[in-house]
Design an enzyme around this catalytic site. Structure first.
Site, PDB file in Angstrom:
ATOM      1  N   SER A  19       0.988  -1.356  -0.094  1.00 13.89           N
ATOM      2  CA  SER A  19      -0.007   0.147   0.155  1.00 13.89           C
ATOM      3  C   SER A  19       1.103   0.976  -0.101  1.00 13.89           C
ATOM      4  CB  SER A  19      -0.793   0.012   0.950  1.00 13.89           C
ATOM      5  OG  SER A  19      -0.452  -0.446   2.724  1.00 13.89           O
ATOM      6  N   ASN A  66      -4.096   6.095  -0.456  1.00 12.61           N
ATOM      7  CA  ASN A  66      -3.620   7.027   1.187  1.00 12.61           C
ATOM      8  C   ASN A  66      -3.018   8.324   1.316  1.00 12.61           C
ATOM      9  OD1 ASN A  66      -4.185   4.308   2.144  1.00 12.61           O
ATOM     10  ND2 ASN A  66      -2.542   3.520   1.794  1.00 12.61           N
ATOM     11  N   GLU A 122      -4.733  -0.324  -7.975  1.00  9.91           N
ATOM     12  CA  GLU A 122      -4.304   0.466  -7.595  1.00  9.91           C
ATOM     13  C   GLU A 122      -3.325   0.308  -9.083  1.00  9.91           C
ATOM     14  OE1 GLU A 122      -4.249   4.841  -4.948  1.00  9.91           O
ATOM     15  OE2 GLU A 122      -3.480   2.295  -4.346  1.00  9.91           O
ATOM     16  N   HIS A 170      -2.384  -2.573  -6.398  1.00  5.22           N
ATOM     17  CA  HIS A 170      -3.233  -2.643  -4.715  1.00  5.22           C
ATOM     18  C   HIS A 170      -4.454  -1.822  -4.808  1.00  5.22           C
ATOM     19  CE1 HIS A 170      -3.285   0.498  -1.214  1.00  5.22           C
ATOM     20  NE2 HIS A 170      -3.197  -0.952  -0.541  1.00  5.22           N
TER      21      HIS A 170
END
Lengths: 224, 277
Positions: B107, B180, B142, B130
């Site tokens: 991540s 994130n 992702e 991801h």
């Protein structure tokens, strides 16, 4: 019966909605300074996106009104709240709400109905909060998310579409941050960041260049 | 996370080898997936034939045991540690085909750093993929190509996922990728807005973010759900990776919560209380 005065300008995201729903909306521009006439028996609903200094000048002119409700999305609400005891309510409609619900801090809950009435006519709801703070809650958090998305865009991390899709489908955000900025008219998030930067002197509020440029172009053009 | 990913791949008609440190661990994950399919069968989300077919396509194995040499994609979802991930790939590479695509579900670790630790001939087949929890429900993947990833690999993988109903967002290799990183201020700015430890203010912020912003869960509720310690670690990592940029700086309230073991739901108390420890 008190006269209702609604004041706005094209920079406000609710500008068109206000014009469509109310007659005699007063259009604010910096050229109007010193010429706004407010009768004593009036209730003012001020939908302008102004930073603290300019909002202060405007509030001085609105002083004679019986009740004043003002949008403090881009100004230091807490400071103005102290400076102007005549302020009845400070609300925040600058950043788009997908649930059509906007925060408002009121001197007392008995002052809620006049604001609710105006919001209801626009098919909006009021969410009472304890304090306007500096940029309220929803505008501040969403604006910081928007700014990070524009910083990422400035760096070429991903495309606008990929950033929006990532936040929507990865975290269930109701919409992506770039779309959120566009639906808010770009100017409010930019002005709020400038105000936060100026008041706190914290670099975390420095607007992304892409956002600043888009907002400045829009402010220059006007978007009538 | 690996479990959810394995389940999703099988549901797309892919034969999956779920590999863990021990065969026992892998078996446990397999059983959980089988239980999930049985529940979905009861709810009539899948028919009995589909579930039977899925079950046949899911295999559990340890790293030591045999699994086919000819695999199309090998994707890891182990702890967020560069050495652990690199060692896993280096142990796997001699046992699989040279054509196998290798991916990391990290991540936030650098894809380029992981890629650089692999043998030169493998690097063009390596990239970041991801997934988001729960992988069977969350649509996003992702996709993060490294500097040495073959130029045709990213579009072809992207197309495959899109055909299978996933939404693919391509990101450059940068700390936190898209999600994130951009989400950090949801927590950070909310913490700065409270500036103290009053539950009433947390409740107010949560209710505004739910009722005005339309978020499914307010930031304080969500931190309690994720784990305040986990959230703090992600924030600290991003802050460090962005050379201590002010906007990612962790908040003292997060540290205070972690030091007093108020970690959220898992310890019974975080920003809110959830009963006994």
């Amino acid at each position: 019966m008190s006269k209702k005065i609604i004041l706005t300008h094209p920079e406000h995201p609710l500008y068109h909605l206000l014009l469509e729903n109310f007659e005699g909306v007063l259009l604010y521009s910096s050229n109007l300074k010193g010429s706004i006439s407010v009768p004593k028996k009036s209730i003012v609903f001020d939908f302008t996106l102004l930073r603290t200094e300019e909002k202060r000048s405007l509030l001085r002119e609105l002083g004679p009104a019986e009740l004043i409700y003002t949008d403090t999305t881009c100004s230091w609400g807490d400071l103005l709240w102290e400076e102007f005891p005549e302020l009845s309510g400070a609300f925040a409609c600058g950043i788009y709400s997908p649930l059509k619900t906007y925060e408002a801090s009121l001197r007392s809950l008995s002052l809620l109905p006049p604001l609710e009435e105006i919001f209801k006519a626009l098919d909006l709801k009021v969410k009472p909060t304890s304090t306007p703070g500096l940029g309220h809650i929803h505008p501040r958090v969403i604006t910081q998310i928007i700014n990070e998305a524009y910083l990422a865009l400035d760096e070429g991390l991903a495309t606008k579409e990929d950033i929006d899709q990532a936040m929507h489908f990865g975290l269930n955000y109701p919409l992506g941050p770039i779309e959120w900025a566009e639906r808010s008219g770009l100017i409010a998030p930019y002005l709020l960041l400038e105000e936060l930067l100026s008041v706190t002197q914290k670099s975390r509020y420095r607007p992304a260049l892409g956002l600043k440029k888009a907002a400045l172009l829009k402010m220059k053009k006007g978007h009538l | 996370m690996g479990q959810g990913m394995a389940q999703w791949f099988v549901q797309q008609g892919v034969e999956v080898y779920l590999v863990d440190i021990s065969a026992e661990q892998a078996k446990k994950a397999q059983e959980k997936i089988l239980a999930s399919w049985n529940k979905l069968l009861e709810k009539k989300k899948f028919g009995p034939e589909e579930v039977e077919k899925f079950s046949k396509c899911l295999h559990a194995s340890s790293l030591e045991k045999d699994f086919p040499q000819e695999i199309d994609l090998g994707i890891e979802a182990i702890i967020e540690d560069v050495s652990a991930k690199t060692n896993l790939f280096l142990g796997l590479i001699p046992r699989i085909s040279k054509e196998t695509i290798l991916a990391s579900n990290t991540s936030g670790l650098s894809i380029n750093q992981l890629q650089a630790a692999l043998p030169k001939e493998v690097r063009p087949h390596f990239l970041g993929l991801h997934f988001f929890n729960p992988a069977t429900l969350m649509k996003l993947v992702e996709i993060i190509p490294g500097d040495e990833t073959h130029s045709e690999l990213t579009p072809s993988i992207k197309k495959w996922f899109q055909e299978k109903g996933k939404v693919v967002a391509q990101s450059k290799d940068s700390p936190g990728f898209i999600v994130n990183r951009v989400a950090r201020n949801f927590y950070g700015e909310s913490l700065r807005l409270s500036e103290n430890s009053e539950e009433n203010r947390w409740r107010e912020i949560d209710s505004v973010m739910e009722e005005c912003s339309g978020m499914r869960m307010g930031p304080y509720k969500l931190m309690d759900f994720i784990g305040i310690d986990i959230n703090l670690t992600v924030t600290e990592t991003l802050w460090r990776d962005f050379f201590l940029a002010e906007r990612f700086r962790p908040h003292s309230l997060q540290k205070k919560m972690v030091s007093s073991r108020r970690l959220g739901r898992k310890t019974g108390r975080g920003f809110y209380s959830y009963g006994e420890d």
